[in-house]
Design an enzyme around this catalytic site. Structure first.
Site, PDB file in Angstrom:
ATOM      1  N   CYS A 102       0.847  -1.195   0.000  1.00  0.00           N
ATOM      2  CA  CYS A 102       0.000   0.000   0.000  1.00  0.00           C
ATOM      3  C   CYS A 102       0.885   1.249   0.000  1.00  0.00           C
ATOM      4  O   CYS A 102       1.787   1.374   0.828  1.00  0.00           O
ATOM      5  CB  CYS A 102      -0.892  -0.008   1.243  1.00  0.00           C
ATOM      6  SG  CYS A 102      -1.894   1.480   1.423  1.00  0.00           S
ATOM      7  N   CYS A 127       0.284   3.103   3.531  1.00  0.00           N
ATOM      8  CA  CYS A 127       0.679   2.581   4.855  1.00  0.00           C
ATOM      9  C   CYS A 127       1.679   1.432   4.806  1.00  0.00           C
ATOM     10  O   CYS A 127       2.116   0.958   5.845  1.00  0.00           O
ATOM     11  CB  CYS A 127      -0.559   2.162   5.645  1.00  0.00           C
ATOM     12  SG  CYS A 127      -1.297   0.608   5.096  1.00  0.00           S
ATOM     13  N   CYS A 151      -7.225  -1.220   0.996  1.00  0.00           N
ATOM     14  CA  CYS A 151      -6.214  -1.707   1.934  1.00  0.00           C
ATOM     15  C   CYS A 151      -6.936  -1.971   3.251  1.00  0.00           C
ATOM     16  O   CYS A 151      -7.655  -1.103   3.757  1.00  0.00           O
ATOM     17  CB  CYS A 151      -5.125  -0.652   2.129  1.00  0.00           C
ATOM     18  SG  CYS A 151      -4.028  -1.013   3.511  1.00  0.00           S
ATOM     19  N   CYS A 191      -5.464   0.658   6.189  1.00  0.00           N
ATOM     20  CA  CYS A 191      -5.755   2.102   6.218  1.00  0.00           C
ATOM     21  C   CYS A 191      -7.034   2.456   5.474  1.00  0.00           C
ATOM     22  O   CYS A 191      -7.467   3.605   5.515  1.00  0.00           O
ATOM     23  CB  CYS A 191      -4.582   2.895   5.650  1.00  0.00           C
ATOM     24  SG  CYS A 191      -4.403   2.783   3.852  1.00  0.00           S
ATOM     25  N   CYS A 249      -8.134  -5.352 -10.556  1.00  0.00           N
ATOM     26  CA  CYS A 249      -7.734  -4.228 -11.407  1.00  0.00           C
ATOM     27  C   CYS A 249      -7.349  -3.074 -10.490  1.00  0.00           C
ATOM     28  O   CYS A 249      -8.216  -2.450  -9.883  1.00  0.00           O
ATOM     29  CB  CYS A 249      -8.921  -3.867 -12.297  1.00  0.00           C
ATOM     30  SG  CYS A 249      -8.544  -2.589 -13.490  1.00  0.00           S
TER      31      CYS A 249
HETATM   32 FE    FE Z   1      -2.893   1.028   3.466  1.00  0.00          FE
END
Ligand code: FE
Length: 157
Positions: free
Chosen positions: A73, A76, A121, A124, A145
């Site tokens: 991510c 984060c 995610c 976060c 995607c």
């Molecule tokens: Fe994240």
């Protein structure tokens, strides 16, 4: 005495019920204010991750990245996708046939007038992209995607 214990139990129960009534975004472990996100992310990262925007097709440097490593991510650092599960979908967005289980959360979005499975995610809550059922039939059949700007790539070694 018994009555007060019962009353306390009811109050605790009611309180717990209240605490589970959170909106989807509030359930993610990492919580930051809009201004904190704005100062930590680039304009494009903020637009995609926090405003569920979509990057221009074929704009991500990761489209043709065939190196071994981990996609994490961009907000984060949580590991989200592995290079071994990446495939060339031709869609113009980095595509994977599976996520790293537990690190990606799913919700339904109706922004285009029909239901699509949106991916976040799980740490976060950042918007990543969507999952479709037209992925490689030899593996999972899924096409995750993903906006490349929502990802950072960590090469092996
Ligand atoms: Fe994240």
């Amino acid at each position: 005495m018994k009555k007060s214990i019962l009353l306390c139990s009811i109050l605790v129960f009611v309180n717990c019920q209240g605490q589970t009534k959170k909106t989807e975004k509030e359930q993610f472990p990492v919580q930051k204010t809009e201004s904190e996100w704005k100062s930590e992310l680039s304009e494009m990262e903020y637009y995609v991750l926090r405003k569920a925007g979509t990057e221009r097709a074929f704009s991500s440097e990761f489209n043709n990245n065939h190196k071994d490593g981990m996609y994490v991510c961009a907000a984060c650092g949580t590991p989200l996708f592995k290079s071994e599960n990446k495939f060339d979908s031709g869609s113009g967005w980095p595509s994977f046939d599976r996520e790293i289980k537990g690190n990606v959360a799913f919700s339904v979005d109706y922004n285009l007038g029909y239901a699509r499975t949106e991916e976040h995610c799980a740490n976060c809550g950042g918007h990543l992209g969507h999952v479709f059922n037209d992925g490689p039939s030899k593996t999972t059949g899924k096409r995750h995607c993903i906006n490349g700007v929502a990802l950072d790539f960590i090469p092996n070694n």
